[in-house]
Design a protein around this motif. Structure first.
Motif, PDB file in Angstrom:
ATOM      1  N   LEU A  21       1.468   6.512  -6.896  1.00  0.00           N
ATOM      2  CA  LEU A  21       0.365   7.376  -7.309  1.00  0.00           C
ATOM      3  C   LEU A  21       0.749   8.851  -7.184  1.00  0.00           C
ATOM      4  N   ILE A  22       1.386   9.212  -6.087  1.00  0.00           N
ATOM      5  CA  ILE A  22       1.824  10.607  -5.892  1.00  0.00           C
ATOM      6  C   ILE A  22       2.827  11.012  -6.967  1.00  0.00           C
ATOM      7  N   ILE A  23       3.772  10.143  -7.263  1.00  0.00           N
ATOM      8  CA  ILE A  23       4.772  10.447  -8.300  1.00  0.00           C
ATOM      9  C   ILE A  23       4.091  10.576  -9.662  1.00  0.00           C
ATOM     10  N   SER A  24       3.157   9.708  -9.963  1.00  0.00           N
ATOM     11  CA  SER A  24       2.432   9.788 -11.235  1.00  0.00           C
ATOM     12  C   SER A  24       1.659  11.099 -11.352  1.00  0.00           C
ATOM     13  N   LEU A  25       1.019  11.513 -10.269  1.00  0.00           N
ATOM     14  CA  LEU A  25       0.284  12.775 -10.275  1.00  0.00           C
ATOM     15  C   LEU A  25       1.227  13.965 -10.465  1.00  0.00           C
ATOM     16  N   LEU A  26       2.378  13.945  -9.822  1.00  0.00           N
ATOM     17  CA  LEU A  26       3.357  15.020  -9.984  1.00  0.00           C
ATOM     18  C   LEU A  26       3.873  15.080 -11.422  1.00  0.00           C
ATOM     19  N   ILE A  78       0.832  -1.200   0.000  1.00  0.00           N
ATOM     20  CA  ILE A  78       0.000   0.000   0.000  1.00  0.00           C
ATOM     21  C   ILE A  78       0.870   1.255   0.000  1.00  0.00           C
ATOM     22  N   GLY A  79       1.950   1.253   0.765  1.00  0.00           N
ATOM     23  CA  GLY A  79       2.867   2.400   0.807  1.00  0.00           C
ATOM     24  C   GLY A  79       3.486   2.673  -0.552  1.00  0.00           C
ATOM     25  N   PHE A  80       3.974   1.609  -1.212  1.00  0.00           N
ATOM     26  CA  PHE A  80       4.557   1.788  -2.552  1.00  0.00           C
ATOM     27  C   PHE A  80       3.499   2.240  -3.562  1.00  0.00           C
ATOM     28  N   ALA A  81       2.304   1.737  -3.440  1.00  0.00           N
ATOM     29  CA  ALA A  81       1.224   2.147  -4.342  1.00  0.00           C
ATOM     30  C   ALA A  81       0.904   3.626  -4.163  1.00  0.00           C
ATOM     31  N   VAL A  82       0.848   4.095  -2.903  1.00  0.00           N
ATOM     32  CA  VAL A  82       0.566   5.510  -2.628  1.00  0.00           C
ATOM     33  C   VAL A  82       1.702   6.384  -3.160  1.00  0.00           C
ATOM     34  N   VAL A  83       2.936   5.998  -2.917  1.00  0.00           N
ATOM     35  CA  VAL A  83       4.086   6.756  -3.412  1.00  0.00           C
ATOM     36  C   VAL A  83       4.075   6.778  -4.944  1.00  0.00           C
TER      37      VAL A  83
END
Length: 173
Positions: free
Chosen positions: A17-22, A10-15
Protein backbone atom coordinates in the motif's frame (compact mmCIF):
# COMPACT_ATOMS: atom_id res chain seq x y z
CA UNK A 1 2.43 -20.57 12.92
CA UNK A 2 -0.82 -19.10 11.79
CA UNK A 3 -0.17 -15.91 13.75
CA UNK A 4 3.23 -15.44 12.06
CA UNK A 5 1.73 -15.90 8.58
CA UNK A 6 -0.94 -13.33 9.38
CA UNK A 7 1.71 -10.85 10.54
CA UNK A 8 3.71 -11.34 7.31
CA UNK A 9 0.59 -10.97 5.20
CA UNK A 10 -0.40 -7.74 6.92
CA UNK A 11 3.19 -6.45 6.71
CA UNK A 12 3.41 -7.14 2.97
CA UNK A 13 0.00 -5.56 2.44
CA UNK A 14 1.07 -2.39 4.31
CA UNK A 15 4.35 -2.20 2.37
CA UNK A 16 2.47 -2.74 -0.90
CA UNK A 17 0.00 0.00 0.00
CA UNK A 18 2.81 2.43 0.86
CA UNK A 19 4.60 1.67 -2.41
CA UNK A 20 1.37 2.12 -4.37
CA UNK A 21 0.75 5.48 -2.70
CA UNK A 22 4.31 6.63 -3.46
CA UNK A 23 3.95 5.60 -7.10
CA UNK A 24 0.65 7.48 -7.37
CA UNK A 25 2.21 10.58 -5.77
CA UNK A 26 5.23 10.56 -8.11
CA UNK A 27 3.01 10.02 -11.14
CA UNK A 28 0.70 12.92 -10.20
CA UNK A 29 3.67 15.15 -9.45
CA UNK A 30 5.20 14.35 -12.83
CA UNK A 31 1.97 15.17 -14.68
CA UNK A 32 1.56 18.41 -12.73
CA UNK A 33 5.14 19.47 -13.46
CA UNK A 34 4.66 18.70 -17.14
CA UNK A 35 1.44 20.73 -17.29
CA UNK A 36 3.06 23.65 -15.45
CA UNK A 37 6.01 23.73 -17.85
CA UNK A 38 4.15 23.09 -21.10
CA UNK A 39 3.32 26.78 -21.69
CA UNK A 40 7.07 27.57 -21.59
CA UNK A 41 7.82 24.89 -24.17
CA UNK A 42 5.03 26.14 -26.41
CA UNK A 43 6.16 29.73 -25.91
CA UNK A 44 9.79 28.94 -26.72
CA UNK A 45 8.92 27.00 -29.87
CA UNK A 46 6.54 29.71 -31.08
CA UNK A 47 9.05 32.46 -30.39
CA UNK A 48 11.82 30.62 -32.22
CA UNK A 49 9.52 30.16 -35.23
CA UNK A 50 8.45 33.81 -35.25
CA UNK A 51 11.99 35.16 -34.95
CA UNK A 52 13.19 32.79 -37.66
CA UNK A 53 10.40 34.03 -39.91
CA UNK A 54 11.20 37.65 -39.13
CA UNK A 55 14.88 36.98 -39.84
CA UNK A 56 14.08 35.37 -43.19
CA UNK A 57 11.65 38.12 -44.19
CA UNK A 58 14.25 40.71 -43.23
CA UNK A 59 16.91 39.07 -45.40
CA UNK A 60 14.42 38.91 -48.27
CA UNK A 61 13.56 42.56 -47.75
CA UNK A 62 17.23 43.52 -47.76
CA UNK A 63 17.65 41.44 -50.89
CA UNK A 64 15.19 43.72 -52.67
CA UNK A 65 11.80 42.01 -52.35
CA UNK A 66 9.43 44.94 -52.88
CA UNK A 67 6.36 42.99 -51.75
CA UNK A 68 7.58 43.05 -48.15
CA UNK A 69 7.29 45.86 -45.63
CA UNK A 70 9.78 46.31 -42.79
CA UNK A 71 7.25 47.37 -40.16
CA UNK A 72 4.51 44.93 -41.16
CA UNK A 73 6.54 41.81 -41.91
CA UNK A 74 9.58 42.09 -39.67
CA UNK A 75 8.92 44.46 -36.79
CA UNK A 76 5.39 43.20 -36.17
CA UNK A 77 6.76 39.68 -35.65
CA UNK A 78 9.53 40.86 -33.34
CA UNK A 79 7.16 43.06 -31.33
CA UNK A 80 4.76 40.11 -30.94
CA UNK A 81 7.64 38.04 -29.60
CA UNK A 82 8.56 40.76 -27.15
CA UNK A 83 4.96 41.04 -25.92
CA UNK A 84 4.72 37.26 -25.42
CA UNK A 85 7.96 37.17 -23.44
CA UNK A 86 6.86 40.09 -21.30
CA UNK A 87 3.51 38.41 -20.59
CA UNK A 88 5.29 35.21 -19.52
CA UNK A 89 7.65 37.20 -17.31
CA UNK A 90 4.73 39.08 -15.73
CA UNK A 91 2.76 35.88 -15.14
CA UNK A 92 -0.13 36.59 -17.49
CA UNK A 93 -2.23 34.33 -19.69
CA UNK A 94 -1.36 34.20 -23.38
CA UNK A 95 -2.26 32.05 -26.37
CA UNK A 96 0.42 29.62 -25.15
CA UNK A 97 -1.19 29.07 -21.77
CA UNK A 98 -1.40 30.54 -18.32
CA UNK A 99 1.91 31.63 -16.89
CA UNK A 100 2.28 32.02 -13.17
CA UNK A 101 4.73 34.63 -11.95
CA UNK A 102 7.98 32.68 -12.05
CA UNK A 103 9.29 31.71 -8.64
CA UNK A 104 12.19 29.72 -10.04
CA UNK A 105 15.19 32.04 -10.35
CA UNK A 106 16.51 30.24 -13.44
CA UNK A 107 13.25 30.76 -15.32
CA UNK A 108 13.17 34.44 -14.36
CA UNK A 109 16.74 34.90 -15.58
CA UNK A 110 16.08 33.14 -18.89
CA UNK A 111 12.94 35.18 -19.51
CA UNK A 112 14.79 38.40 -18.67
CA UNK A 113 17.66 37.40 -20.97
CA UNK A 114 15.05 36.74 -23.66
CA UNK A 115 13.58 40.21 -23.18
CA UNK A 116 17.00 41.82 -23.39
CA UNK A 117 17.85 39.65 -26.41
CA UNK A 118 14.71 40.57 -28.33
CA UNK A 119 15.27 44.26 -27.56
CA UNK A 120 18.80 43.95 -28.98
CA UNK A 121 17.46 42.10 -32.02
CA UNK A 122 14.88 44.82 -32.63
CA UNK A 123 17.44 47.61 -32.29
CA UNK A 124 20.00 45.91 -34.57
CA UNK A 125 17.29 45.25 -37.15
CA UNK A 126 16.32 48.93 -37.05
CA UNK A 127 19.97 49.99 -37.37
CA UNK A 128 20.52 47.67 -40.29
CA UNK A 129 17.33 48.81 -42.01
CA UNK A 130 18.26 52.46 -41.45
CA UNK A 131 21.71 51.83 -42.95
CA UNK A 132 20.06 50.11 -45.93
CA UNK A 133 17.72 53.07 -46.43
CA UNK A 134 20.62 55.49 -46.22
CA UNK A 135 22.65 53.42 -48.67
CA UNK A 136 19.82 53.57 -51.20
CA UNK A 137 19.79 57.36 -50.91
CA UNK A 138 23.59 57.64 -51.02
CA UNK A 139 25.51 58.44 -54.18
CA UNK A 140 28.51 56.38 -53.09
CA UNK A 141 27.05 52.90 -53.68
CA UNK A 142 30.31 51.05 -52.89
CA UNK A 143 30.59 52.39 -49.33
CA UNK A 144 26.85 52.03 -48.85
CA UNK A 145 26.99 48.35 -49.77
CA UNK A 146 29.85 47.82 -47.32
CA UNK A 147 27.82 49.39 -44.48
CA UNK A 148 24.57 47.51 -44.98
CA UNK A 149 25.14 44.48 -47.20
CA UNK A 150 25.82 40.83 -46.43
CA UNK A 151 29.00 40.41 -44.44
CA UNK A 152 28.95 43.98 -43.14
CA UNK A 153 29.44 44.73 -39.48
CA UNK A 154 25.71 45.41 -39.05
CA UNK A 155 24.88 42.13 -40.80
CA UNK A 156 27.23 40.19 -38.52
CA UNK A 157 25.89 41.98 -35.45
CA UNK A 158 22.30 41.18 -36.43
CA UNK A 159 23.10 37.52 -37.11
CA UNK A 160 25.04 37.19 -33.86
CA UNK A 161 22.20 38.75 -31.87
CA UNK A 162 19.71 36.46 -33.59
CA UNK A 163 21.77 33.33 -32.81
CA UNK A 164 22.24 34.34 -29.16
CA UNK A 165 18.50 34.91 -28.83
CA UNK A 166 17.74 31.50 -30.31
CA UNK A 167 20.13 29.89 -27.82
CA UNK A 168 18.32 31.65 -24.97
CA UNK A 169 15.02 30.28 -26.23
CA UNK A 170 16.54 26.81 -26.40
CA UNK A 171 17.39 27.16 -22.73
CA UNK A 172 13.83 28.22 -21.97
CA UNK A 173 12.44 25.17 -23.75
Amino acid sequence: MRNRALKYTIGFAVVGLIISLLIAYVERRTVTTFQDNMPYVSLGDNIKNRTSGAHLWFEELLGGDASLDFERDVMAQLNTVRAALQAAYDGKTTEHGAFEKAIDEDTKVILKEGLVGIDKLISTARERWKARQESQNSSDSASAAMNSGAGSQLDQQFDSTYENFQLTMDRLI
